[in-house]
Design a protein around this motif. Sequence first.
Motif, PDB file in Angstrom:
ATOM      1  N   ALA A   1     -29.381  10.137  -0.657  1.00 58.33           N
ATOM      2  CA  ALA A   1     -29.421   9.454  -1.951  1.00 58.33           C
ATOM      3  C   ALA A   1     -30.601   8.488  -2.016  1.00 58.33           C
ATOM      4  CB  ALA A   1     -28.116   8.704  -2.187  1.00 58.33           C
ATOM      5  N   SER A   2     -30.824   7.731  -0.938  1.00 55.39           N
ATOM      6  CA  SER A   2     -31.920   6.755  -0.921  1.00 55.39           C
ATOM      7  C   SER A   2     -33.267   7.447  -1.042  1.00 55.39           C
ATOM      8  CB  SER A   2     -31.877   5.927   0.365  1.00 55.39           C
ATOM      9  OG  SER A   2     -30.653   5.246   0.459  1.00 55.39           O
ATOM     10  N   ALA A   3     -33.437   8.527  -0.285  1.00 48.83           N
ATOM     11  CA  ALA A   3     -34.714   9.256  -0.325  1.00 48.83           C
ATOM     12  C   ALA A   3     -34.956   9.848  -1.713  1.00 48.83           C
ATOM     13  CB  ALA A   3     -34.725  10.351   0.739  1.00 48.83           C
ATOM     14  N   ARG A   4     -33.956  10.513  -2.272  1.00 47.20           N
ATOM     15  CA  ARG A   4     -34.094  11.144  -3.585  1.00 47.20           C
ATOM     16  C   ARG A   4     -34.317  10.098  -4.687  1.00 47.20           C
ATOM     17  NH1 ARG A   4     -35.861  16.135  -3.031  1.00 47.20           N
ATOM     18  NH2 ARG A   4     -34.319  17.671  -2.361  1.00 47.20           N
ATOM     19  N   MET A   5     -33.588   8.991  -4.586  1.00 40.13           N
ATOM     20  CA  MET A   5     -33.705   7.924  -5.577  1.00 40.13           C
ATOM     21  C   MET A   5     -35.129   7.345  -5.586  1.00 40.13           C
ATOM     22  SD  MET A   5     -31.103   4.719  -5.788  1.00 40.13           S
ATOM     23  CE  MET A   5     -31.562   4.153  -4.175  1.00 40.13           C
ATOM     24  N   CYS A   6     -35.760   7.381  -4.408  1.00 45.32           N
ATOM     25  CA  CYS A   6     -37.129   6.847  -4.286  1.00 45.32           C
ATOM     26  C   CYS A   6     -38.197   7.922  -4.527  1.00 45.32           C
ATOM     27  CB  CYS A   6     -37.314   6.219  -2.908  1.00 45.32           C
ATOM     28  SG  CYS A   6     -36.309   4.745  -2.660  1.00 45.32           S
ATOM     29  N   GLY A   7     -37.764   9.098  -4.999  1.00 45.21           N
ATOM     30  CA  GLY A   7     -38.712  10.137  -5.398  1.00 45.21           C
ATOM     31  C   GLY A   7     -39.204  11.042  -4.285  1.00 45.21           C
ATOM     32  N   TYR A   8     -38.513  11.058  -3.143  1.00 43.11           N
ATOM     33  CA  TYR A   8     -38.971  11.893  -2.026  1.00 43.11           C
ATOM     34  C   TYR A   8     -38.737  13.371  -2.330  1.00 43.11           C
ATOM     35  CZ  TYR A   8     -39.521  13.713   2.715  1.00 43.11           C
ATOM     36  OH  TYR A   8     -39.944  14.422   3.822  1.00 43.11           O
ATOM     37  N   GLU A   9     -39.732  14.197  -2.036  1.00 36.59           N
ATOM     38  CA  GLU A   9     -39.599  15.643  -2.305  1.00 36.59           C
ATOM     39  C   GLU A   9     -39.869  16.504  -1.079  1.00 36.59           C
ATOM     40  OE1 GLU A   9     -42.018  16.517  -5.697  1.00 36.59           O
ATOM     41  OE2 GLU A   9     -40.698  15.424  -7.069  1.00 36.59           O
ATOM     42  N   GLY A  10     -40.067  15.875   0.083  1.00 38.19           N
ATOM     43  CA  GLY A  10     -40.343  16.650   1.305  1.00 38.19           C
ATOM     44  C   GLY A  10     -39.057  17.130   1.976  1.00 38.19           C
ATOM     45  N   PRO A  11     -39.176  17.703   3.185  1.00 37.55           N
ATOM     46  CA  PRO A  11     -38.001  18.277   3.852  1.00 37.55           C
ATOM     47  C   PRO A  11     -37.290  17.327   4.822  1.00 37.55           C
ATOM     48  CG  PRO A  11     -39.999  18.937   5.015  1.00 37.55           C
ATOM     49  CD  PRO A  11     -40.445  18.052   3.864  1.00 37.55           C
ATOM     50  N   PHE A  12     -37.912  16.177   5.166  1.00 36.85           N
ATOM     51  CA  PHE A  12     -37.439  15.451   6.337  1.00 36.85           C
ATOM     52  C   PHE A  12     -36.252  14.516   6.091  1.00 36.85           C
ATOM     53  CE2 PHE A  12     -41.812  16.492   7.896  1.00 36.85           C
ATOM     54  CZ  PHE A  12     -41.393  17.320   8.931  1.00 36.85           C
ATOM     55  N   HIS A  13     -35.893  14.291   4.820  1.00 36.31           N
ATOM     56  CA  HIS A  13     -34.689  13.488   4.583  1.00 36.31           C
ATOM     57  C   HIS A  13     -33.460  14.200   5.147  1.00 36.31           C
ATOM     58  CE1 HIS A  13     -34.669  16.415   1.462  1.00 36.31           C
ATOM     59  NE2 HIS A  13     -33.731  15.859   0.714  1.00 36.31           N
ATOM     60  N   VAL A  14     -33.532  15.538   5.200  1.00 37.79           N
ATOM     61  CA  VAL A  14     -32.434  16.334   5.768  1.00 37.79           C
ATOM     62  C   VAL A  14     -32.318  16.062   7.274  1.00 37.79           C
ATOM     63  CG1 VAL A  14     -31.710  18.708   6.293  1.00 37.79           C
ATOM     64  CG2 VAL A  14     -32.479  18.112   3.987  1.00 37.79           C
ATOM     65  N   HIS A  15     -33.458  15.986   7.970  1.00 33.62           N
ATOM     66  CA  HIS A  15     -33.457  15.686   9.408  1.00 33.62           C
ATOM     67  C   HIS A  15     -32.876  14.293   9.663  1.00 33.62           C
ATOM     68  CE1 HIS A  15     -36.258  19.000   9.169  1.00 33.62           C
ATOM     69  NE2 HIS A  15     -36.273  19.112  10.488  1.00 33.62           N
ATOM     70  N   LEU A  16     -33.276  13.346   8.819  1.00 38.15           N
ATOM     71  CA  LEU A  16     -32.820  11.971   9.018  1.00 38.15           C
ATOM     72  C   LEU A  16     -31.328  11.830   8.724  1.00 38.15           C
ATOM     73  CD1 LEU A  16     -35.862   9.986   7.569  1.00 38.15           C
ATOM     74  CD2 LEU A  16     -35.375  10.632   9.939  1.00 38.15           C
ATOM     75  N   ALA A  17     -30.848  12.541   7.706  1.00 37.26           N
ATOM     76  CA  ALA A  17     -29.413  12.512   7.397  1.00 37.26           C
ATOM     77  C   ALA A  17     -28.607  13.119   8.552  1.00 37.26           C
ATOM     78  CB  ALA A  17     -29.143  13.271   6.101  1.00 37.26           C
ATOM     79  N   ALA A  18     -29.109  14.209   9.133  1.00 37.24           N
ATOM     80  CA  ALA A  18     -28.436  14.825  10.287  1.00 37.24           C
ATOM     81  C   ALA A  18     -28.461  13.883  11.491  1.00 37.24           C
ATOM     82  CB  ALA A  18     -29.097  16.162  10.639  1.00 37.24           C
ATOM     83  N   THR A  19     -29.577  13.178  11.664  1.00 39.91           N
ATOM     84  CA  THR A  19     -29.690  12.186  12.749  1.00 39.91           C
ATOM     85  C   THR A  19     -28.599  11.132  12.617  1.00 39.91           C
ATOM     86  OG1 THR A  19     -32.095  12.428  12.853  1.00 39.91           O
ATOM     87  CG2 THR A  19     -31.187  10.397  13.752  1.00 39.91           C
ATOM     88  N   VAL A  20     -28.450  10.611  11.411  1.00 39.81           N
ATOM     89  CA  VAL A  20     -27.457   9.569  11.143  1.00 39.81           C
ATOM     90  C   VAL A  20     -26.045  10.084  11.451  1.00 39.81           C
ATOM     91  CG1 VAL A  20     -26.374   8.293   9.235  1.00 39.81           C
ATOM     92  CG2 VAL A  20     -28.863   8.265   9.489  1.00 39.81           C
ATOM     93  N   GLU A  21     -25.758  11.321  11.051  1.00 42.74           N
ATOM     94  CA  GLU A  21     -24.424  11.891  11.317  1.00 42.74           C
ATOM     95  C   GLU A  21     -24.201  12.109  12.802  1.00 42.74           C
ATOM     96  OE1 GLU A  21     -20.561  13.317  10.158  1.00 42.74           O
ATOM     97  OE2 GLU A  21     -22.033  11.927   9.335  1.00 42.74           O
ATOM     98  N   PHE A  22     -25.229  12.522  13.535  1.00 40.91           N
ATOM     99  CA  PHE A  22     -25.101  12.704  14.990  1.00 40.91           C
ATOM    100  C   PHE A  22     -24.845  11.370  15.690  1.00 40.91           C
ATOM    101  CE2 PHE A  22     -27.420  17.016  15.718  1.00 40.91           C
ATOM    102  CZ  PHE A  22     -26.199  17.676  15.649  1.00 40.91           C
ATOM    103  N   ILE A  23     -25.566  10.328  15.280  1.00 40.89           N
ATOM    104  CA  ILE A  23     -25.340   9.002  15.880  1.00 40.89           C
ATOM    105  C   ILE A  23     -23.893   8.569  15.604  1.00 40.89           C
ATOM    106  CG2 ILE A  23     -25.940   6.543  15.771  1.00 40.89           C
ATOM    107  CD1 ILE A  23     -28.858   7.405  15.178  1.00 40.89           C
ATOM    108  N   HIS A  24     -23.463   8.759  14.364  1.00 36.53           N
ATOM    109  CA  HIS A  24     -22.091   8.380  13.985  1.00 36.53           C
ATOM    110  C   HIS A  24     -21.060   9.154  14.815  1.00 36.53           C
ATOM    111  CE1 HIS A  24     -18.719   7.131  11.635  1.00 36.53           C
ATOM    112  NE2 HIS A  24     -18.512   8.317  11.110  1.00 36.53           N
ATOM    113  N   THR A  25     -21.241  10.461  14.936  1.00 36.45           N
ATOM    114  CA  THR A  25     -20.286  11.299  15.681  1.00 36.45           C
ATOM    115  C   THR A  25     -20.265  10.916  17.161  1.00 36.45           C
ATOM    116  OG1 THR A  25     -20.725  13.098  14.128  1.00 36.45           O
ATOM    117  CG2 THR A  25     -19.587  13.684  16.151  1.00 36.45           C
ATOM    118  N   ALA A  26     -21.445  10.649  17.728  1.00 31.81           N
ATOM    119  CA  ALA A  26     -21.530  10.234  19.139  1.00 31.81           C
ATOM    120  C   ALA A  26     -20.752   8.935  19.356  1.00 31.81           C
ATOM    121  CB  ALA A  26     -22.991  10.050  19.545  1.00 31.81           C
TER     122      ALA A  26
END
Length: 333
Positions: A63-88
């Motif tokens: 949401a933060s990336a899209r709200m700030c106009g991001y159109e690249g692919p890496f917000h998906v990597h960062l969101a997955a990173t956040v979920e992995f940290i949370h799950t760990a």
Amino acid sequence: MGLDTPKQKPHDRLAELLSEDMNGVNALIRERMASKHAPRIPEVTAHLVEAGGKRLRPLLTLASARMCGYEGPFHVHLAATVEFIHTATLLHDDVVDESSQRRGRPTANLLWDNKSSVLVGDYLFARAFQLMVEPGNLRVLDILSNAAATIAEGEVLQLTAAQDLKTTEDIYIQVVRGKTAALFSAATEVGGVIAGVDDAQTQALFDYGDALGIAFQIADDLLDYQGDTKATGKNVGDDFRERKLTLPVIKAIAAADEEERAFWKRTIEKGDQQDGDLEHALELLNRHGALAATRDDALGWSEKARAAIATLPASELRDVLSDLAEFVVSRVH
């Protein structure tokens, strides 16, 4: 979050608005939790990842990336990173807390064992670091690696603070920043950083995530003493039985006379709990207005989150994030 309202819940609205991005996150999570040599890793991870959690933290990044106009692919990597940290951290927490249930299902440490939970948690942390490197942005790496350290620090602080009657509200907020808010604020901040917005907007995103995480945790701790078991999935008084010094009790202890202080010392510090103690604890919390004051604090942090997000350019996503800040404390009205 267990609130039945005719209106769609903000996190469901977020999931709907970001469904395509979220599909990408889920695919990436499944791909990266695979292990060629140790099949137990995907087994244990899938048990948690597929448990039907709200995926709130990765949604905040998207949401933060899209709200700030991001159109690249890496917000998906960062969101997955956040979920992995949370799950760990969940895998490790359940071992530390000797939990047997999470989200209404048996915990991984119960189904497998403590060793598997700790080692798979370590594996997920390592995977998270691999993912956060891929966007090639040092500031993103700095934010997420700092969050991982802050989470661990908060958990260790909680070990010493949780049953110590000298624990102050400031120490409690420090623990909450570690165990909950650090990942919320990192999740929102990296969305802005990857989108390349200015420092003021990035700070607003950080402030929103920080205040949202604190409001979320205070509301959770309050519900332990006045929640509806069906709605929250927790029994009233679980924190008391587990001798956790949360904000309502800290406030009651600050106002306690000698006799009341002796009660808290016996039940929380020494763990000598008897029939009727929970009822007496609830009576003391009400006597000193500790529950009402805790509710006011939760609402105050919710307002801080809404004020922070209001400084960003108007958009539907911004409105939903603002509603989310209100929603996490609506459970304690």
